[in-house]
Design a protein around this motif. Structure first.
Motif, PDB file in Angstrom:
ATOM      1  N   GLY A 270      25.789 110.997 168.170  1.00 22.48           N
ATOM      2  CA  GLY A 270      25.364 112.370 167.924  1.00 22.48           C
ATOM      3  C   GLY A 270      25.572 113.332 169.072  1.00 22.48           C
ATOM      4  N   ARG A 271      25.924 112.829 170.248  1.00 23.66           N
ATOM      5  CA  ARG A 271      26.077 113.742 171.385  1.00 23.66           C
ATOM      6  C   ARG A 271      27.543 113.849 171.786  1.00 23.66           C
ATOM      7  NH1 ARG A 271      21.244 112.386 175.600  1.00 23.66           N
ATOM      8  NH2 ARG A 271      22.094 114.282 176.508  1.00 23.66           N
ATOM      9  N   ARG A 272      27.926 115.041 172.231  1.00 25.89           N
ATOM     10  CA  ARG A 272      29.333 115.212 172.607  1.00 25.89           C
ATOM     11  C   ARG A 272      29.608 114.529 173.945  1.00 25.89           C
ATOM     12  NH1 ARG A 272      30.022 121.385 175.001  1.00 25.89           N
ATOM     13  NH2 ARG A 272      27.911 121.594 175.803  1.00 25.89           N
ATOM     14  N   VAL A 273      30.661 113.761 173.986  1.00 28.59           N
ATOM     15  CA  VAL A 273      31.071 113.079 175.221  1.00 28.59           C
ATOM     16  C   VAL A 273      32.600 113.023 175.275  1.00 28.59           C
ATOM     17  CG1 VAL A 273      29.030 111.580 175.312  1.00 28.59           C
ATOM     18  CG2 VAL A 273      31.096 110.772 174.150  1.00 28.59           C
TER      19      VAL A 273
ATOM     20  N   LEU B 198      30.138 121.371 167.950  1.00 35.88           N
ATOM     21  CA  LEU B 198      29.004 120.866 167.175  1.00 35.88           C
ATOM     22  C   LEU B 198      27.935 120.285 168.093  1.00 35.88           C
ATOM     23  CD1 LEU B 198      30.593 119.192 164.044  1.00 35.88           C
ATOM     24  CD2 LEU B 198      29.112 121.210 164.143  1.00 35.88           C
ATOM     25  N   GLY B 199      28.371 119.520 169.079  1.00 35.91           N
ATOM     26  CA  GLY B 199      27.420 118.958 170.035  1.00 35.91           C
ATOM     27  C   GLY B 199      26.695 120.063 170.782  1.00 35.91           C
TER      28      GLY B 199
ATOM     29  N   ILE C   4      33.049 129.908 166.351  1.00 42.90           N
ATOM     30  CA  ILE C   4      31.711 129.347 166.558  1.00 42.90           C
ATOM     31  C   ILE C   4      30.656 130.374 166.143  1.00 42.90           C
ATOM     32  CG2 ILE C   4      30.091 128.553 168.334  1.00 42.90           C
ATOM     33  CD1 ILE C   4      32.578 127.322 169.776  1.00 42.90           C
ATOM     34  N   ARG C   5      30.925 131.626 166.491  1.00 40.52           N
ATOM     35  CA  ARG C   5      29.998 132.689 166.098  1.00 40.52           C
ATOM     36  C   ARG C   5      29.915 132.766 164.577  1.00 40.52           C
ATOM     37  NH1 ARG C   5      32.038 137.190 169.477  1.00 40.52           N
ATOM     38  NH2 ARG C   5      33.384 137.439 167.672  1.00 40.52           N
ATOM     39  N   GLN C   6      31.044 132.648 163.915  1.00 35.24           N
ATOM     40  CA  GLN C   6      31.043 132.675 162.444  1.00 35.24           C
ATOM     41  C   GLN C   6      30.215 131.516 161.883  1.00 35.24           C
ATOM     42  OE1 GLN C   6      34.935 132.893 160.495  1.00 35.24           O
ATOM     43  NE2 GLN C   6      34.135 131.740 158.736  1.00 35.24           N
ATOM     44  N   ALA C   7      30.398 130.331 162.462  1.00 30.58           N
ATOM     45  CA  ALA C   7      29.649 129.167 161.965  1.00 30.58           C
ATOM     46  C   ALA C   7      28.149 129.353 162.182  1.00 30.58           C
ATOM     47  CB  ALA C   7      30.140 127.906 162.664  1.00 30.58           C
ATOM     48  N   ILE C   8      27.779 129.939 163.304  1.00 30.51           N
ATOM     49  CA  ILE C   8      26.349 130.179 163.562  1.00 30.51           C
ATOM     50  C   ILE C   8      25.805 131.162 162.526  1.00 30.51           C
ATOM     51  CG2 ILE C   8      24.700 131.208 165.177  1.00 30.51           C
ATOM     52  CD1 ILE C   8      26.555 130.242 167.468  1.00 30.51           C
TER      53      ILE C   8
END
Lengths: 693, 172, 329
Positions: free
Chosen positions: B55-58, B112-113, B162-166
């Motif tokens: 679940g975390r970005r790495v 997403l992370g 990203i702004r659109q997704a938010i």
């Protein structure tokens, strides 16, 4: 010229290859799934000049997983040494540090790399020379510079006119060595299935890889197939095959039937995939007090490798930008023991317009003139050197439109007047230009399918440039059908020849071939051709190519903030206005133009490859040492264009847009830094150490 | 030396035996044929190999696969089951937040992370007073996305996507 | 990469015993520095003992008002911790200024401390480096040394420590808790990293086989009023040219308490005790800030390309102190 009716062209069609790329399923070169792959890891020279005395490969060969090691003693013999860069593993000679001198083929990438680490090499080192300076006694004039331009030009008596000028600017500008650094490394999977060689490659031209590799290996062209449907960026560095293509092919010959997978490491890309030469540019401008140029002198020093020449055409834009009765341009080269420089986004224009457009800013200051007005006063009516009329020169419209949108008239011309909480604020402007190129040699084939569908085939490339999408739009309009009816095939030498995706020529050259093929289809098969009907045509020569000076132009406006204490520079606003003929897809065009501007920002503030003269190689050879702009560096940035159709350029009305976005961007930012701080930085990149006091 | 591990990749349980030297990135790409994690630098300096790990970005280029035994990996491909794009992916397409596409799957996973981190109230280097940001400004998005380099210069559109997704999350 | 064996530790003492007994064994944390160096051929361990699943991932309050940070706490979690944000903002900021979001999710507290110093020549195994091969020479001293040290360097090594977090810890009087075969010992964060001297190959005071289990922060009231400023070549995701971690409390116009450390200037996080001494009790004025910076930088020695770090360090400290005195973070 017979223009095609724009229906799909001009619409913001989404990227056709977008979804596959966004999911990560579009196969880039290394990602083609092939049975029983092997992996290659190279050994590189650790001297910059000399010869190999001995290579001991036994420790590597005995390693578990290692299949074979090839060296100059054991590799297959190549057929042609015409291109010295591709004369791989053929002799004991070392021309630069980092050159391929052996390669390990193994079952896994881990074994290949471990094997390469175990190869012991003895050298006889010769004294190398990688010292780049304008004071070298052995600077020479190449026969021509890149793209076939003359090395030197001379009009009137530029020296005398400069001496007598009322106002003078005499400054020297430097740009550092820069690396293209696409995100996808240079990659080849090579498979030798006698008598056929297949390369899954990351390239801007499958066909030029095919012909070059075939020649190098002594194969017939049709023995070689090159496949490259998706390319993770190139920016010129994948415009021609490099040594890795040959090394992979030599390895494939060693393990017939098995794919050899080879991707350069990021570090290796700093010595094996081309770069932009550093430049030292002395610019002299003479003008009347009211800012009319009387003399332009542009002297360029740059470097080439000793083993193969590449001469960037840095002074070429100076030959056409502004009117002046006297003008002299000159290129001189230092031949060094370094890898060969090559194309990097807008070779010539990018470094040359940095120097030229900062010099113009200095002249504006010296004359007490607004920099936009200075450019207006020096607008040439015809091409200054050829005396040809302009095909479509709209520089002044770009400058005026940009000035309006950027609220340029509100700017206080004096430097160091605005600040905000410890940050000085300033703005700058620069012009940009790029030639309109259409390359000859591309061919497109169109075949009619069922229910009004068409298959359009051309061995073109999409390196993020939008080819999949824009060629589909062009084909739809050429065939007068909806885009859904077009099935485009590119990126494979099974398709007809296509010229390189370079010089912003791709869409113009390939698109025109498609238009010509559509016309041919109609000529042969009428308005409603039956399924199975097919036609093919080549890019024709433009009627106005010799008689008109055809170039794109633009204006870049930048605003920066400079920390008074730390010297940090942040771009706060940037706008580019471009004149590039018809924009075929506004959604994608804006991305590409902003992308060029972003690379220009990166050039202005971040990028510098540092060669250690003692060792002979770039020491900051990774993304921690070689900084490219990150997301946080790019703030409010936009690109717009003039509404325009160029009926001299192509039947689509377009010119290319891949490169013009970077041209002038660094100058606009450097000029903004001057306006913010009163300090003129003439040496890129503009990093805090150059401003902190 | 060999090791056997199990990974859950894009919802599917995968067992594999590999060299201990194999990174998670190479395990995905070379052993499992999952190409959505890209190799751009192999040294944690570009972000192209970003996935969601538990679940975390790495980044995956500096993690040894053997050390990831038993973890769950989601790549950009796994976010689009059956080829149906995740709303963020759809926003990338609409905003043209990509050119060559090579950094793109990493950008998607990173975004997403990053959105989850922001949701959990994590500050960033540019967060005023280190308070949980009420909403992500462009400056916040840029800073939080700076671990994903894009040489094509798609940053402006990545921020827009990203702004659109938010915005779409906020208005169901 | 040299082949290696991999083991997952189940408890700390046996992990310590296992590594201590094997001369070529190392602990594996987030791997972001170790695996990088293994790929580059700088590190050649034969045994990796993975300690990431040991129970060291908590942040706890200490009876004396301080906190104890488990060695395995990820950088992102430490930065986001509410107590850290409120009481030690400089630490949060330093962490958030380091690397990238996805690297901070991997990197651990201990691993961040144990990052090797950074130098292009150290990273390139084809050139001499005393840190990699003692006695082979330092390529940076006469090479490209723009990024290199101005304080505390030796003729053996001029590299700088890259950690941002460690700079904050040095300023905050933190303590590193270490487990060895003989049990625990405590090393102050300021003394944890070492100057190169004539043993450039050693970056820290940690002995082979010793495992960092925690970092402790004292209850330090001045720390609530602290800031980290990092100057770098791009706006994010780059190592510091110079950074400053500072905490300042001003009472009635005079400096009541202060902590300062520099990053990017030395082989270790540089605690600026001379500057602190010059500030303590003195009026909080621009002039005093400048004098304090000068006192700290008096012994600075520059190389061919890094002279700019002196004015940069001076200016950055002045800016940070001014900001803190004015009540901003």
């Amino acid at each position: 010229m017979q223009m095609i009716e724009p229906r799909a062209m001009g619409t913001p069609l989404q990227r056709i290859d977008g979804a596959a790329k966004i999911m990560g399923t579009a196969p880039y070169a290394f990602e083609h799934r092939l049975e029983r792959p092997t992996y290659l890891h190279p050994v590189q020279s650790t001297i910059a000049r000399g010869r190999i005395l001995k290579i001991d490969t036994r420790a590597a060969e005995s390693l578990e997983g290692v299949i074979a090691v090839i060296t100059h003693e054991t590799a297959a013999r190549l057929a042609s040494d015409e291109n010295k860069e591709l004369w791989v593993l053929q002799s004991a000679k070392v021309h630069f540090r980092g050159q391929f001198i052996a390669a390990v083929i193994a079952q896994t990438p881990e074994s290949a790399r471990a094997g390469a680490d175990r190869i012991a090499v003895e050298y006889e080192a010769a004294r190398h020379d990688v010292s780049f300076s304008g004071g070298r006694k052995d600077l020479y004039a190449p026969k021509t510079v890149n793209a076939g331009y003359p090395t030197d030009t001379n009009q009137g008596d530029a020296e005398t006119a400069f001496e007598r000028a009322e106002v003078k600017v005499d400054s020297t500008y430097t740009t550092p060595m820069e690396h293209n650094s696409p995100m996808e490394p240079h990659t080849t999977i090579a498979i030798w299935e006698s008598p056929k060689l297949t390369l899954y490659d990351s390239t801007q031209s499958v066909h030029s890889v095919r012909t070059t590799v075939a020649k190098s290996l002594g194969l017939k062209v049709d023995q070689v197939r090159v496949v490259s449907p998706y390319v993770g960026g190139g920016f010129g560095s994948k415009g021609e095959p490099h040594a890795h293509n040959i090394l992979a092919a030599l390895a494939a010959l060693r393990v017939p039937g098995r794919p050899v997978k080879f991707a350069l490491t990021r570090q290796q890309m700093f010595c094996l995939a081309g770069y932009r030469t550093p430049t030292i540019q002395r610019f002299r401008l003479g003008a009347t007090r009211d800012g009319r140029l009387t003399s332009i002198i542009h002297d360029v020093v740059e470097l080439t490798s000793r083993f193969k020449e590449f001469a960037e055409q840095t002074a070429v834009p100076t030959r056409l930008m502004y009117a002046s009765p006297n003008r002299r341009t000159r290129h001189r080269l230092a031949a060094l023991d370094l890898p060969k420089p090559s194309w990097m986004r807008a070779p010539g224009e990018t470094p040359g317009m940095f120097a030229g457009e900062v010099a113009m800013d200095e002249l504006a200051v010296a004359c007490g003139l607004d920099p936009v007005e200075l450019r207006v006063r020096n607008e040439p009516e015809r091409n200054p050197e050829s005396d040809n009329p302009w095909g479509n020169r709209h520089l002044l419209e770009c400058l005026r439109e940009g000035a309006r949108r950027f609220a340029w008239s509100e700017r206080d011309p004096r430097p160091r007047q605005r600040s905000d909480r410890g940050w000085l604020i300033g703005s700058g402007v620069a012009s940009s230009t790029y030639p309109r190129y259409v390359l000859l040699g591309s061919r497109a084939t169109i075949r009619c399918g069922e229910r009004g569908q068409y298959t359009v085939r051309i061995g073109a490339a999409d390196l993020g440039t939008g080819t999949w999408t824009t060629l589909t739009q062009i084909a739809a309009d050429a065939l007068q059908c909806p885009v859904e009816a077009v099935h485009l095939e590119i990126g494979d030498t099974e398709q007809p020849n296509a010229t390189v995706a370079g010089g912003s020529s791709g869409i113009s050259s390939w698109g025109w071939a498609i238009v010509a093929a559509a016309q041919e289809l109609r000529r042969l098969h009428g308005a409603r051709p039956a399924a199975g009907a097919e036609a093919s045509a080549q890019t024709p020569k433009g009627a106005d190519d010799e008689t008109f000076a055809q170039h794109s132009f633009g204006a870049q406006f930048a605003e920066v903030r400079v920390n008074t204490l730390t010297g940090e520079v942040r771009l706060s606003r940037m706008l580019g206005v471009f004149s590039a003929g018809r924009i075929i897809n506004p959604r994608l065009a804006r991305s590409q133009l902003i992308g060029g501007m972003t690379m220009g920002l990166s050039m202005a503030l971040h990028e510098e490859s540092v060669v250690d003269e003692r060792f002979g190689h770039v020491i900051n050879h990774d993304f921690a040492g070689y900084h490219i702009a990150a997301n946080a560096d790019v703030t409010d940035m936009d690109a717009v264009w003039l509404d325009e159709v160029d009926d001299r350029s192509t039947p689509m009305g377009s010119r290319g847009i891949g490169e013009i976005g970077i041209v002038g961007a660094a100058a606009a930012i450097a000029n903004a830094v001057y306006h913010a701080t009163g300090t003129r930085i003439r040496n890129l990149p503009i990093t805090p150490d150059k401003l902190v006091t | 030396m060999k090791a056997s591990i199990t990974l859950r990749v894009d919802g599917e349980q995968r067992s594999l035996t590999l060299d201990t030297r194999t990174t998670l990135l190479d395990a995905l790409r070379e052993h499992l044929g999952v190409t959505a994690a890209k190799k751009g630098c192999d040294h944690g300096q570009c972000g192209a190999c970003t996935v969601l790990l538990d679940g975390r970005r790495v980044t995956t280029c500096l993690s040894l696969a053997v050390a990831c035994d038993g973890t769950s990996v989601t790549t950009a491909e796994g976010l689009a089951p059956g080829g149906t794009l995740h709303p963020l992916q759809q926003a990338f397409l609409e905003q043209d937040a990509l050119q060559c596409g090579y950094c793109t799957p990493g950008q998607i996973c990173s975004a997403l992370g990053m959105l989850d981190e922001a949701q959990a109230g994590h500050p960033s280097f540019v967060t005023e007073g280190l308070a949980a940001p009420a909403e992500l400004s462009d400056e916040e998005i840029r800073e939080r996305m700076s671990g994903n380099l894009c040489r094509c210069g798609a940053y402006v559109n990545i921020v827009a996507a990203i702004r659109q997704a938010i915005a779409e999350r906020a208005t169901p | 990469m040299t082949p290696f064996a991999y083991e997952r530790a189940t408890d700390a003492s046996s992990a310590v015993a296992r590594v201590a007994a094997h001369p070529n064994a190392v602990f594996l944390g987030g791997g972001t520095n170790l695996v990088d160096h293994m790929k580059l051929g700088i590190a050649h361990p034969q045994l990796l003992v993975d300690v990431t699943r040991l129970p060291f991932s908590k942040i706890e309050s200490l009876p004396d008002g301080g906190i104890r940070v488990g060695a395995g706490v990820r950088n992102s979690d430490l930065a986001a911790d509410r107590t850290v944000r409120e009481r030690y903002p400089v630490l949060s900021q330093a962490l958030l200024g380091g690397a990238s979001g996805q690297l901070r999710n991997l990197a651990t507290t201990a691993g961040n401390l144990l990052q090797r110093t950074r130098c292009a020549y150290f990273q390139d195994v084809t050139v001499p480096c005393n840190k990699r091969t003692p006695g082979s020479g330092c390529s940076a001293i006469d090479g490209h040394n723009r990024d290199h040290a101005i304080l505390g360097a030796s003729d053996q090594c001029v590299a700088v420590h890259p950690s941002d977090m460690a700079v904050a810890l040095a300023a905050l009087d933190a303590t590193v808790v270490v487990l060895g075969r003989q049990g625990e010992r405590r090393i102050s964060a300021v003394d944890f990293h070492r100057l190169p001297g004539d043993a450039a190959q050693r970056d820290s005071m940690l002995e082979h086989g010793e495992l960092i289990v925690a970092v402790e922060l004292p209850a330090l009231p001045v720390a609530a009023h602290s800031v980290y400023y990092k100057v770098r070549d791009r706006a994010s995701y780059a190592f510091a040219l110079v950074s400053v971690a500072a905490a300042l409390e001003v009472r009635s116009g005079r400096v009541h308490d202060v902590r300062i450390a520099f990053g990017g200037v030395a082989h270790k996080p540089w605690r600026a005790r001379r500057a602190e001494a010059a500030l303590r009790g003195a009026p909080a004025t621009e002039e005093v800030y400048g004098r304090a910076a000068d006192a700290e930088l008096a012994d600075a020695k520059v190389l061919k390309h890094n002279a700019f770090k002196i004015p940069l360090a001076r200016n950055t400290l002045r800016m940070v102190l001014r900001q803190l005195a004015q009540g901003g973070r």
